[in-house]
Scaffold this active site. Structure first.
Site, short mmCIF file in Angstrom:
data_model
loop_
_atom_site.label_atom_id
_atom_site.label_comp_id
_atom_site.label_asym_id
_atom_site.label_seq_id
_atom_site.Cartn_x
_atom_site.Cartn_y
_atom_site.Cartn_z
N GLY A 1 7.67 -11.73 35.33
CA GLY A 1 9.09 -11.95 35.51
C GLY A 1 9.46 -13.39 35.20
CD GLN B 1 10.74 -18.86 36.62
OE1 GLN B 1 11.06 -17.69 36.45
NE2 GLN B 1 9.50 -19.23 36.90
CB CYS C 1 6.17 -18.96 40.95
SG CYS C 1 7.68 -19.42 40.08
CG LEU C 2 5.12 -17.55 34.90
CD1 LEU C 2 5.95 -16.96 33.76
CD2 LEU C 2 3.65 -17.63 34.49
CG HIS D 1 9.26 -14.39 42.52
ND1 HIS D 1 8.17 -14.99 43.12
CD2 HIS D 1 9.58 -15.17 41.46
CE1 HIS D 1 7.87 -16.09 42.44
NE2 HIS D 1 8.69 -16.22 41.42
CD GLU D 2 11.05 -13.57 38.26
OE1 GLU D 2 11.63 -14.62 37.91
OE2 GLU D 2 9.82 -13.51 38.43
CG HIS E 1 13.14 -18.25 40.12
ND1 HIS E 1 12.63 -19.51 40.32
CD2 HIS E 1 12.06 -17.44 39.95
CE1 HIS E 1 11.30 -19.47 40.27
NE2 HIS E 1 10.93 -18.22 40.06
ZN ZN Z 1 8.99 -17.61 39.95
#
Ligand code: ZN
Length: 160
Positions: free
Chosen positions: A50, A55, A92-93, A134-135, A138
């Protein structure tokens, strides 16, 4: 299409952007389509499941989720229903080399627009529900580490 740079929480300047609230998309333009395509390419390259627009430095309410055959492009997404509870390890990226135990709903239903501006709903349980939550976090400048009861480095995870 292009692979975009993913902002990292450890970088103070990046973190400032990651912590901001994203604005709704008020018109789906070719730029939004390019962004969605670039986010897809970026996510594939990063081998993630995701990605949210903030991000990649774009403070707009856009996320993509790709878990196997479940692929979603979500513009102005909102959680309209949730139930139950699950607790799993999450990463998380934008927060590399860390994982954390986070409580999330077991089920969520999200309402969003697709790339043609058509409203739809998507339901998820398990990992999919977790990823939606989660997304969407953000988009409000919230990172999972804010909610994690504990965080671990990869070494610590291996020891478990
Ligand atoms: Zn994330």
């Amino acid at each position: 299409m292009a692979v975009l740079n993913i902002l990292k929480e450890q970088n103070p300047q990046d973190n400032e952007t990651l912590r901001k609230k994203s604005r709704p998309v008020d018109g789906i333009t070719p730029r939004i389509h390019t962004l969605l395509d670039d986010m897809h390419e970026t996510l594939v390259k990063a081998e993630g499941i995701g990605l949210a627009a903030p991000q990649v430095g774009v403070l707009r309410r856009i996320v993509i989720v790709e878990i196997g055959e479940d692929k979603f492009e979500m513009i102005n997404p909102e959680i309209i229903e949730s139930s139950g509870e699950q607790e799993e390890i999450e990463g998380c990226l934008s927060v590399p080399d860390l994982a954390g135990l986070v409580k999330r709903p077991a089920y969520v239903k999200v309402r969003a627009l697709d790339r043609n501006g058509k409203e739809y709903t998507a339901e998820g349980t398990g990992l999919l529900a977790r990823c939606f939550c989660h997304e969407l976090d953000h988009l409000d400048g919230v990172l999972y580490i804010d909610k994690a009861e504990e965080t671990y480095t990869p070494d610590e995870l291996e020891e478990e």
